[in-house]
Design a protein around this motif. Structure first.
Motif, PDB file in Angstrom:
ATOM      1  N   LEU A  95       0.734  -1.669  -0.060  1.00 14.69           N
ATOM      2  CA  LEU A  95       0.382   0.086   0.075  1.00 14.69           C
ATOM      3  C   LEU A  95       1.126   1.226   0.345  1.00 14.69           C
ATOM      4  N   HIS A 136       2.833   4.610   0.742  1.00 14.68           N
ATOM      5  CA  HIS A 136       2.149   5.274   1.470  1.00 14.68           C
ATOM      6  C   HIS A 136       4.013   6.440   2.178  1.00 14.68           C
ATOM      7  N   LEU A 168      -9.881   4.725  -0.888  1.00 17.60           N
ATOM      8  CA  LEU A 168      -8.294   5.088  -0.830  1.00 17.60           C
ATOM      9  C   LEU A 168      -8.042   6.313  -1.049  1.00 17.60           C
ATOM     10  N   GLN A 196      -2.215   8.137   1.686  1.00 20.32           N
ATOM     11  CA  GLN A 196      -1.779   7.093   2.603  1.00 20.32           C
ATOM     12  C   GLN A 196      -0.267   7.708   3.383  1.00 20.32           C
ATOM     13  N   GLU A 197      -1.001   7.541   4.939  1.00 17.83           N
ATOM     14  CA  GLU A 197       0.345   8.032   5.671  1.00 17.83           C
ATOM     15  C   GLU A 197       0.928   6.662   7.220  1.00 17.83           C
ATOM     16  N   GLU A 198       2.186   5.809   6.773  1.00 21.52           N
ATOM     17  CA  GLU A 198       2.147   4.994   8.061  1.00 21.52           C
ATOM     18  C   GLU A 198       2.626   5.621   9.100  1.00 21.52           C
ATOM     19  N   VAL A 233      -1.382   2.272   8.335  1.00 20.94           N
ATOM     20  CA  VAL A 233      -1.162   2.606   6.825  1.00 20.94           C
ATOM     21  C   VAL A 233      -3.346   3.058   6.842  1.00 20.94           C
ATOM     22  N   GLY A 234      -2.801   4.069   6.886  1.00 24.22           N
ATOM     23  CA  GLY A 234      -4.363   5.017   6.492  1.00 24.22           C
ATOM     24  C   GLY A 234      -3.842   6.464   6.075  1.00 24.22           C
ATOM     25  N   TYR A 235      -4.852   6.811   6.835  1.00 28.79           N
ATOM     26  CA  TYR A 235      -5.324   8.473   7.064  1.00 28.79           C
ATOM     27  C   TYR A 235      -6.236   8.866   7.973  1.00 28.79           C
ATOM     28  N   SER A 278      -7.993   3.127   8.568  1.00 31.17           N
ATOM     29  CA  SER A 278      -6.844   1.948   8.339  1.00 31.17           C
ATOM     30  C   SER A 278      -6.895   1.183   7.391  1.00 31.17           C
TER      31      SER A 278
END
Ligand code: MTE
Length: 331
Positions: free
Chosen positions: A64, A66, A134, A139-141, A159-161, A219
């Motif tokens: 994914l 990120h 998505l 997307q950030e870790e 991982v998500g925002y 996430s």
């Protein structure tokens, strides 16, 4: 959670989801994933880069894309929990009550053609396809501790925002005070739905300001890859300052309300599981202390327990949300 477990009569050995995973390359996974229709569009631009990189990753799932993030100082310097532990010691009661049940049974969860409905007190109700969700924000870790009410914890690179990105898009109305999270309850693919352990679907809730807090993560992945089914694929919540059960898995609906949502655990045992459920070492669970925790992966016979931190260590970021509240009463 509080239930004695061994009532599961179902045991389907799975061609291991976990042990064989290291042999796969990211490219192959990505192609497979795209063929299944999940997240294809969002991941397409990643494909060529991923094919070039081919770095060994922990799981067998697609990478994914990120960026690393230290939102509000969320990154901890603690050792990460092993992927194997994080994906094999789970609570996901729709698949059974033993910690090993989700990894054994959640292969039946169907994550293709997934949608998340946004409804209730918002200007712009919508039904988002997973691919669109998505892409809604970068997307950030984020490395967060997750502390389960049962007394164990893990440190996981999610991982998500921030959920706030989605909330801003749908524009809550002035009278929206709470957000309710409804998760999938499909008896055909989730063998424990229908059991009397909980009133299904699994529902969680946050106050709107908690849901808007930058730490609250929507996430889609962990360890740089898409979420394994047992960890709540394809999209879940991670609320790191609250006991783990607030982090609802496999979300299908997000509803904005003016009433405090009736959550699955507070319905099942209201004197044990409050609406807020902030990690708080000085407020015991009625049947056990919450002052210390066992870190998964550090549990030898003589391993020392760790002291549990107020708000799971995120007090500077979130403490002000609860100013003036009696956290013993509003547990
Ligand atoms: N979400 C759903 N839908 N069903 C569940 O049983 N269990 C919760 C939470 N989210 C649960 C859920 C609990 S008790 C915990 S501790 C965390 O998920 C565990 O997340 P993990 O398995 O990814 O560590």
């Amino acid at each position: 959670m509080l239930i004695k477990s061994s009532q599961d009569g179902f045991y389907h050995p799975v061609a291991s989801e976990i042990t064989s995973q290291r042999v796969y390359t990211g490219r192959r996974d990505l192609i497979k994933l795209m063929a299944s229709g999940v997240a294809g569009a969002a991941l397409a631009s990643w494909a060529s880069r991923e094919a070039r990189a081919q770095t060994p990753r922990p799981g067998k799932l697609a990478a994914l894309p990120h960026v690393k993030s230290d939102v509000a100082g969320a990154v901890t310097l603690e050792k990460l929990t092993d992927y194997k532990d994080a994906s094999s010691y789970n609570n996901f009661y729709e698949f059974g009550t033993d910690k090993s049940d989700p990894a054994r049974h959640a292969h039946t969860l169907k994550t293709s053609a997934w949608t998340v409905e946004i409804e209730g007190l918002v200007k712009k109700p919508a039904r988002y396809a997973l691919e669109d969700l998505l892409k809604l924000s970068a997307q950030e870790e984020r490395i967060y501790r997750l502390r389960c009410v049962e007394g164990w914890s893990m440190v996981i690179p999610w991982v998500g925002y921030s959920l706030s990105e989605l909330i801003k898009k749908v524009e809550p109305l002035g009278n929206a005070k709470y957000v309710e999270f409804v998760t999938l309850a499909d008896p055909k693919t989730m063998p424990f739905v229908g059991s009397r352990v909980l009133d299904w679907p699994y529902v969680e809730g946050l106050r709107l300001d908690e849901a808007m807090h930058p730490l609250t993560l929507l996430s889609f992945g962990m360890y740089g890859e898409l979420l394994p089914n047992q960890n709540g694929a394809p999209v879940r919540l991670v609320v790191p300052w609250k006991y783990g059960f607030k982090s609802a898995k496999s979300l299908v609906k997000i509803r904005f309300t003016d009433q405090q949502p009736a959550t699955a655990w507070s319905k099942a045992a209201p004197n044990e599981y409050g609406f807020f459920s902030n990690v708080n070492p000085s407020v015991d669970h009625p049947r056990w202390s919450q002052a210390s925790e066992r870190r998964i992966g550090e549990d030898g016979l003589f391993a020392k327990k760790r002291k549990t931190l107020m708000f799971n260590g995120y007090e500077t970021q979130v403490g002000q949300l609860y100013a003036g509240m009696d956290l013993k009463k509003l547990f």
